[in-house]
Design a protein around this motif. Structure first.
Motif, PDB file in Angstrom:
ATOM      1  N   TYR A 142       0.844  -1.194   0.000  1.00  0.00           N
ATOM      2  CA  TYR A 142       0.000   0.000   0.000  1.00  0.00           C
ATOM      3  C   TYR A 142       0.883   1.249   0.000  1.00  0.00           C
ATOM      4  O   TYR A 142       0.596   2.231  -0.698  1.00  0.00           O
ATOM      5  N   GLY A 143       1.953   1.208   0.788  1.00  0.00           N
ATOM      6  CA  GLY A 143       2.871   2.338   0.852  1.00  0.00           C
ATOM      7  C   GLY A 143       3.550   2.615  -0.475  1.00  0.00           C
ATOM      8  O   GLY A 143       3.687   3.773  -0.885  1.00  0.00           O
ATOM      9  N   ARG A 144       3.969   1.571  -1.154  1.00  0.00           N
ATOM     10  CA  ARG A 144       4.597   1.760  -2.468  1.00  0.00           C
ATOM     11  C   ARG A 144       3.616   2.394  -3.443  1.00  0.00           C
ATOM     12  O   ARG A 144       3.983   3.276  -4.217  1.00  0.00           O
ATOM     13  N   ALA A 145       2.376   1.923  -3.404  1.00  0.00           N
ATOM     14  CA  ALA A 145       1.367   2.500  -4.292  1.00  0.00           C
ATOM     15  C   ALA A 145       1.123   3.963  -3.939  1.00  0.00           C
ATOM     16  O   ALA A 145       1.028   4.819  -4.824  1.00  0.00           O
ATOM     17  N   ALA A 146       1.025   4.245  -2.650  1.00  0.00           N
ATOM     18  CA  ALA A 146       0.804   5.626  -2.208  1.00  0.00           C
ATOM     19  C   ALA A 146       1.962   6.517  -2.646  1.00  0.00           C
ATOM     20  O   ALA A 146       1.745   7.630  -3.146  1.00  0.00           O
ATOM     21  N   ASP A 147       3.182   6.030  -2.460  1.00  0.00           N
ATOM     22  CA  ASP A 147       4.359   6.806  -2.854  1.00  0.00           C
ATOM     23  C   ASP A 147       4.375   7.094  -4.353  1.00  0.00           C
ATOM     24  O   ASP A 147       4.929   8.096  -4.791  1.00  0.00           O
ATOM     25  N   ALA A 148       3.762   6.206  -5.118  1.00  0.00           N
ATOM     26  CA  ALA A 148       3.693   6.383  -6.570  1.00  0.00           C
ATOM     27  C   ALA A 148       2.488   7.216  -6.985  1.00  0.00           C
ATOM     28  O   ALA A 148       2.219   7.377  -8.171  1.00  0.00           O
ATOM     29  N   GLY A 149       1.728   7.716  -5.998  1.00  0.00           N
ATOM     30  CA  GLY A 149       0.610   8.608  -6.301  1.00  0.00           C
ATOM     31  C   GLY A 149      -0.747   7.945  -6.385  1.00  0.00           C
ATOM     32  O   GLY A 149      -1.714   8.572  -6.814  1.00  0.00           O
ATOM     33  N   ASN A 150      -0.868   6.697  -5.978  1.00  0.00           N
ATOM     34  CA  ASN A 150      -2.142   5.992  -6.055  1.00  0.00           C
ATOM     35  C   ASN A 150      -2.977   6.312  -4.808  1.00  0.00           C
ATOM     36  O   ASN A 150      -2.581   5.989  -3.684  1.00  0.00           O
ATOM     37  N   ALA A 151      -4.140   6.927  -5.019  1.00  0.00           N
ATOM     38  CA  ALA A 151      -4.997   7.345  -3.911  1.00  0.00           C
ATOM     39  C   ALA A 151      -5.537   6.159  -3.119  1.00  0.00           C
ATOM     40  O   ALA A 151      -5.657   6.229  -1.892  1.00  0.00           O
ATOM     41  N   ASP A 152      -5.872   5.066  -3.798  1.00  0.00           N
ATOM     42  CA  ASP A 152      -6.360   3.875  -3.085  1.00  0.00           C
ATOM     43  C   ASP A 152      -5.267   3.301  -2.194  1.00  0.00           C
ATOM     44  O   ASP A 152      -5.537   2.857  -1.076  1.00  0.00           O
ATOM     45  N   GLY A 153      -4.035   3.296  -2.689  1.00  0.00           N
ATOM     46  CA  GLY A 153      -2.928   2.831  -1.876  1.00  0.00           C
ATOM     47  C   GLY A 153      -2.759   3.676  -0.629  1.00  0.00           C
ATOM     48  O   GLY A 153      -2.574   3.155   0.471  1.00  0.00           O
ATOM     49  N   ALA A 154      -2.866   4.990  -0.787  1.00  0.00           N
ATOM     50  CA  ALA A 154      -2.737   5.889   0.360  1.00  0.00           C
ATOM     51  C   ALA A 154      -3.867   5.674   1.363  1.00  0.00           C
ATOM     52  O   ALA A 154      -3.628   5.619   2.576  1.00  0.00           O
ATOM     53  N   ALA A 155      -5.087   5.531   0.858  1.00  0.00           N
ATOM     54  CA  ALA A 155      -6.240   5.330   1.749  1.00  0.00           C
ATOM     55  C   ALA A 155      -6.134   4.003   2.493  1.00  0.00           C
ATOM     56  O   ALA A 155      -6.401   3.934   3.704  1.00  0.00           O
ATOM     57  N   ASN A 156      -5.746   2.958   1.786  1.00  0.00           N
ATOM     58  CA  ASN A 156      -5.608   1.648   2.430  1.00  0.00           C
ATOM     59  C   ASN A 156      -4.461   1.642   3.436  1.00  0.00           C
ATOM     60  O   ASN A 156      -4.565   1.020   4.490  1.00  0.00           O
ATOM     61  N   HIS A 157      -3.384   2.335   3.101  1.00  0.00           N
ATOM     62  CA  HIS A 157      -2.255   2.423   4.030  1.00  0.00           C
ATOM     63  C   HIS A 157      -2.700   3.123   5.313  1.00  0.00           C
ATOM     64  O   HIS A 157      -2.414   2.642   6.421  1.00  0.00           O
ATOM     65  N   ALA A 158      -3.401   4.232   5.164  1.00  0.00           N
ATOM     66  CA  ALA A 158      -3.875   4.980   6.335  1.00  0.00           C
ATOM     67  C   ALA A 158      -4.855   4.152   7.154  1.00  0.00           C
ATOM     68  O   ALA A 158      -4.784   4.127   8.389  1.00  0.00           O
ATOM     69  N   ALA A 159      -5.776   3.461   6.482  1.00  0.00           N
ATOM     70  CA  ALA A 159      -6.781   2.664   7.187  1.00  0.00           C
ATOM     71  C   ALA A 159      -6.142   1.505   7.945  1.00  0.00           C
ATOM     72  O   ALA A 159      -6.479   1.251   9.105  1.00  0.00           O
ATOM     73  N   LEU A 160      -5.226   0.810   7.308  1.00  0.00           N
ATOM     74  CA  LEU A 160      -4.587  -0.323   7.968  1.00  0.00           C
ATOM     75  C   LEU A 160      -3.707   0.153   9.122  1.00  0.00           C
ATOM     76  O   LEU A 160      -3.665  -0.486  10.178  1.00  0.00           O
ATOM     77  N   THR A 161      -3.047   1.267   8.930  1.00  0.00           N
ATOM     78  CA  THR A 161      -2.238   1.837  10.007  1.00  0.00           C
ATOM     79  C   THR A 161      -3.132   2.172  11.200  1.00  0.00           C
ATOM     80  O   THR A 161      -2.803   1.856  12.349  1.00  0.00           O
ATOM     81  N   ALA A 162      -4.288   2.775  10.948  1.00  0.00           N
ATOM     82  CA  ALA A 162      -5.223   3.131  12.022  1.00  0.00           C
ATOM     83  C   ALA A 162      -5.769   1.881  12.707  1.00  0.00           C
ATOM     84  O   ALA A 162      -5.884   1.843  13.936  1.00  0.00           O
ATOM     85  N   LEU A 163      -6.085   0.858  11.939  1.00  0.00           N
ATOM     86  CA  LEU A 163      -6.595  -0.386  12.519  1.00  0.00           C
ATOM     87  C   LEU A 163      -5.569  -1.052  13.425  1.00  0.00           C
ATOM     88  O   LEU A 163      -5.930  -1.673  14.424  1.00  0.00           O
ATOM     89  N   ARG A 164      -4.319  -0.916  13.065  1.00  0.00           N
ATOM     90  CA  ARG A 164      -3.260  -1.514  13.881  1.00  0.00           C
ATOM     91  C   ARG A 164      -2.958  -0.687  15.114  1.00  0.00           C
ATOM     92  O   ARG A 164      -2.236  -1.131  15.998  1.00  0.00           O
ATOM     93  N   GLY A 165      -3.510   0.544  15.164  1.00  0.00           N
ATOM     94  CA  GLY A 165      -3.336   1.383  16.337  1.00  0.00           C
ATOM     95  C   GLY A 165      -1.934   1.919  16.503  1.00  0.00           C
ATOM     96  O   GLY A 165      -1.490   2.161  17.616  1.00  0.00           O
ATOM     97  N   VAL A 166      -1.251   2.099  15.375  1.00  0.00           N
ATOM     98  CA  VAL A 166       0.084   2.682  15.460  1.00  0.00           C
ATOM     99  C   VAL A 166       0.024   4.090  14.894  1.00  0.00           C
ATOM    100  O   VAL A 166      -0.819   4.396  14.059  1.00  0.00           O
TER     101      VAL A 166
END
Length: 135
Positions: free
Chosen positions: A103-127
């Motif tokens: 997800y991070g690689r996709a976000a870094d490449a400008g993919n909005a879904d990658g950024a959203a999924n990265h943020a959501a998974l990060t929040a779910l993990r509570g970090v």
């Protein structure tokens, strides 16, 4: 190009025609084995979009193990949707660190879904939220 011309071009080895024919056949009947065959042929030709499409088809068929290498090959060419799909695959396999990586690689490449999924998974993990970059 009509369906007959498309099939003729695909049979002649045109990877774009192979992918388009697979999409056409799969759009009419997603379970038609001929569609999967054309996706495989197009992916084997090295076309990243076809590698991604085959990976998605394999995942839909429940075959994550065979999907991963095709998605990875597409992702390694810079195909951001394949990166996101790899994130989904690893998330599904309960491998959150690997999911975050893709997800991070996709976000870094400008993919909005990658950024959203990265943020959501990060929040779910509570970090605490960190930059998407994986280095």
């Amino acid at each position: 190009m009509d369906a007959l011309e498309l099939r003729s071009a695909a049979q002649a080895g045109d990877p774009d025609a192979m992918l388009a024919l697979a999409d056409l056949i799969g759009g009419e009947d997603p379970e038609d084995p001929e569609a999967r065959d054309w996706y495989e042929r197009a992916a084997a030709s090295g076309r990243p979009e076809a590698m991604y499409a085959l990976g998605v088809v394999l995942r839909c068929d429940g075959d994550d193990e065979d999907a991963e290498p095709w998605l990875r090959r597409a992702a390694e060419t810079g195909h951001t949707d394949a990166m996101v799909e790899l994130g989904h695959l690893f998330d599904h396999l309960d491998e959150p660190d690997r999911a975050l990586e893709w997800y991070g690689r996709a976000a870094d490449a400008g993919n909005a879904d990658g950024a959203a999924n990265h943020a959501a998974l990060t929040a779910l993990r509570g970090v605490p939220s960190a930059p998407a970059s994986t280095g």
